[in-house]
Design a protein around this motif. Structure first.
Motif, short mmCIF file in Angstrom:
data_model
loop_
_atom_site.label_atom_id
_atom_site.label_comp_id
_atom_site.label_asym_id
_atom_site.label_seq_id
_atom_site.Cartn_x
_atom_site.Cartn_y
_atom_site.Cartn_z
N TYR A 1 -124.06 7.99 -81.17
CA TYR A 1 -125.19 8.31 -82.05
C TYR A 1 -126.14 9.30 -81.38
CZ TYR A 1 -129.74 7.68 -84.29
OH TYR A 1 -130.96 7.90 -84.88
N ALA A 2 -126.49 9.05 -80.13
CA ALA A 2 -127.45 9.91 -79.44
C ALA A 2 -126.93 11.33 -79.28
CB ALA A 2 -127.78 9.32 -78.06
N ALA A 3 -125.62 11.46 -79.03
CA ALA A 3 -125.03 12.80 -78.93
C ALA A 3 -125.08 13.51 -80.27
CB ALA A 3 -123.59 12.69 -78.43
N LYS A 4 -124.81 12.77 -81.34
CA LYS A 4 -124.86 13.36 -82.68
C LYS A 4 -126.28 13.83 -83.02
CE LYS A 4 -121.89 13.24 -85.41
NZ LYS A 4 -120.83 14.16 -85.85
N LYS A 5 -127.27 13.10 -82.54
CA LYS A 5 -128.68 13.45 -82.81
C LYS A 5 -129.19 14.54 -81.87
CE LYS A 5 -131.26 11.44 -85.19
NZ LYS A 5 -131.73 11.70 -86.56
N GLY A 6 -128.41 14.90 -80.87
CA GLY A 6 -128.84 15.93 -79.92
C GLY A 6 -129.75 15.43 -78.83
N TYR A 7 -129.75 14.11 -78.58
CA TYR A 7 -130.61 13.54 -77.56
C TYR A 7 -130.03 13.69 -76.15
CZ TYR A 7 -132.90 10.95 -81.42
OH TYR A 7 -133.56 10.59 -82.56
N MET A 8 -128.72 13.86 -76.05
CA MET A 8 -128.06 13.82 -74.74
C MET A 8 -127.76 15.24 -74.26
SD MET A 8 -125.45 10.61 -75.30
CE MET A 8 -125.04 10.46 -73.57
N ASP A 9 -128.28 15.56 -73.09
CA ASP A 9 -128.06 16.88 -72.51
C ASP A 9 -128.07 16.73 -70.99
OD1 ASP A 9 -127.77 19.54 -72.04
OD2 ASP A 9 -129.73 20.14 -72.81
N PHE A 10 -127.02 16.05 -70.49
CA PHE A 10 -126.97 15.69 -69.08
C PHE A 10 -126.02 16.56 -68.27
CE2 PHE A 10 -127.97 11.53 -71.20
CZ PHE A 10 -129.28 11.45 -70.77
N GLY A 11 -125.44 17.59 -68.88
CA GLY A 11 -124.49 18.42 -68.15
C GLY A 11 -123.15 17.74 -67.92
N PHE A 12 -122.80 16.79 -68.79
CA PHE A 12 -121.54 16.06 -68.67
C PHE A 12 -120.38 17.02 -68.90
CE2 PHE A 12 -118.50 12.77 -70.44
CZ PHE A 12 -118.40 12.05 -69.27
N ASP A 13 -119.25 16.81 -68.20
CA ASP A 13 -118.11 17.72 -68.30
C ASP A 13 -117.46 17.69 -69.68
OD1 ASP A 13 -118.44 18.61 -65.73
OD2 ASP A 13 -116.95 17.24 -64.87
N TYR A 14 -117.48 16.54 -70.33
CA TYR A 14 -116.85 16.39 -71.64
C TYR A 14 -117.93 16.36 -72.71
CZ TYR A 14 -112.67 14.83 -69.00
OH TYR A 14 -111.60 14.73 -68.15
N HIS A 15 -117.54 16.01 -73.93
CA HIS A 15 -118.53 15.83 -75.00
C HIS A 15 -119.51 14.74 -74.57
CE1 HIS A 15 -120.31 15.02 -78.90
NE2 HIS A 15 -119.62 16.02 -79.43
N GLU A 16 -120.79 14.96 -74.82
CA GLU A 16 -121.81 14.00 -74.37
C GLU A 16 -121.62 12.62 -74.97
OE1 GLU A 16 -123.89 14.01 -72.07
OE2 GLU A 16 -124.51 16.04 -71.60
N ALA A 17 -120.95 12.52 -76.12
CA ALA A 17 -120.71 11.21 -76.73
C ALA A 17 -119.77 10.36 -75.88
CB ALA A 17 -120.16 11.37 -78.14
#
Length: 364
Positions: free
Chosen positions: A101-117
């Motif tokens: 949900y947070a990735a879909k809302k654009g809340y997650m921006d941690f530089g993760f290698d894959y999709h933030e979800a």
């Protein structure tokens, strides 16, 4: 049990307002901590609970464990580790859904290698809507586990809830169930090995990293250090034997699982090459005790069976990650699915009389 009595038992199992509120809190807490950190605490609580049981001489005898609505056995293991606080069906599943949900809302921006979800190591903090999502999926996990355990379906009720919760969060939040398959087939990890990228113009081909758009790998293995068939089988054998000897010397089907889960603390902290093994040790421990009828006695046959189930858990998890994780956008837990499959195997072997008991696995 008649259909009417079974339906009544299910209603009784899921209609406790206090436990539903506790499941909401557990799911929300899993979202706040992050799914993986919450699961690490599951491991620590299992170790604490089984250690307390062993110290008190109260390890539950084979076949007497109830995985229904209240959880597994009593004490710390059942009420905390597998209950509404850190039960994976509640805290881990709630955390994974909250990440989607947070990735879909654009809340997650941690530089993760894959999709933030898929970023289940990340703590999601205190955003009310994110915690509500985690809490609601915690309730869903509680309900699925209660129904499965009450009916006595022949697999781990907690693991099936983790799997079905992942399916639900993908459908609810508009993610593909499997994703677009690239390479020579759904099991092919070649695109990852060749560092091939997804088309940048596609919606699934890019991700946000530090405010910049970056391309994604064509396939994203669940564990970049643990996906080759031979490597997976070998760690499965090792973990299976460890699970077997732990169960056969202590009488606990869950202690090795707790150790495996707690070891993921190092993975969450970024230590390279840490293997994930709880889907190997739990089936192995259970199968070893199933062979001996629950008697804590190390024997060659039981150890061989433990090794076989360790390898089976490892390879089953690898198949699941290649089908449901590598091409998709959110976390789908390969260990949970592997535990479902392998506890089903144990239940079937007990039903047909190969094993004298299924230990804690329901058998209808």
């Amino acid at each position: 049990m008649s259909v009417v009595l079974q339906a009544s038992a299910i209603i009784d199992a899921i209609a406790n307002p206090g436990l539903l509120l506790a499941a909401f809190a557990g799911g929300a807490f899993g979202a706040a901590l992050g799914a993986l950190p919450a699961f690490c605490f599951t491991g620590f609580m299992v170790i604490a609970g089984e250690a307390a049981n062993l110290a008190a001489g109260a390890v539950v005898e084979a076949g007497s464990i109830d995985l229904g609505g209240a959880g597994v056995a009593a004490g710390i293991t059942g009420n905390v580790a597998f209950g509404t606080v850190f039960g994976p069906h509640i805290s881990f599943a709630g955390g994974a859904a909250a990440a989607a949900y947070a990735a879909k809302k654009g809340y997650m921006d941690f530089g993760f290698d894959y999709h933030e979800a898929k970023n289940i190591p990340a703590a999601l903090g205190t955003k009310p809507d994110v915690l509500v999502v985690g809490g609601l999926f915690g309730i869903l996990g509680y309900i699925i586990t209660a129904i499965s355990g009450t009916v006595g379906l022949p697999w781990d009720p907690i693991a099936i809830a983790v799997v079905l919760s992942a399916v639900a969060h993908r459908l609810v939040f508009g993610y593909d169930l499997i994703g677009e398959v690239r390479g020579s087939g759904i099991l092919d990890m070649g695109p990852f090995e060749r560092e091939e990228m997804r088309p940048a113009q596609s919606s699934a081909g890019a991700m946000t990293d530090g405010g910049e758009t970056k391309q994604r790998l064509a396939t994203e293995p669940w564990l970049g250090h643990q996906y080759k068939w031979g490597n997976v089988a070998m760690i499965g054998l090792v973990a299976g034997l460890i699970g077997g000897v732990t169960a056969l010397t202590t009488g606990s089907a869950f202690l090795a699982f707790g150790i495996s889960a707690a070891s993921l603390t190092f993975l969450n902290l970024g230590v390279a090459q840490i293997p994930v093994t709880h889907h190997m040790t739990l089936p192995a421990s259970t199968a070893a005790l199933a062979v001996t009828g629950g008697v804590a006695e190390v024997g060659a046959v039981a150890m061989v069976v433990a090794g076989v189930f360790g390898v089976s858990g490892a390879l089953t998890g690898e198949v699941v990650q290649r089908v449901f994780y590598a091409h998709a956008d959110t976390h789908f837990d390969p260990p949970a699915a592997a535990i479902v499959v392998n506890t089903f195997f144990i239940a079937v072997l007990a039903i047909v009389g190969v094993f004298s008991t299924a230990v804690w696995v329901p058998t209808l």
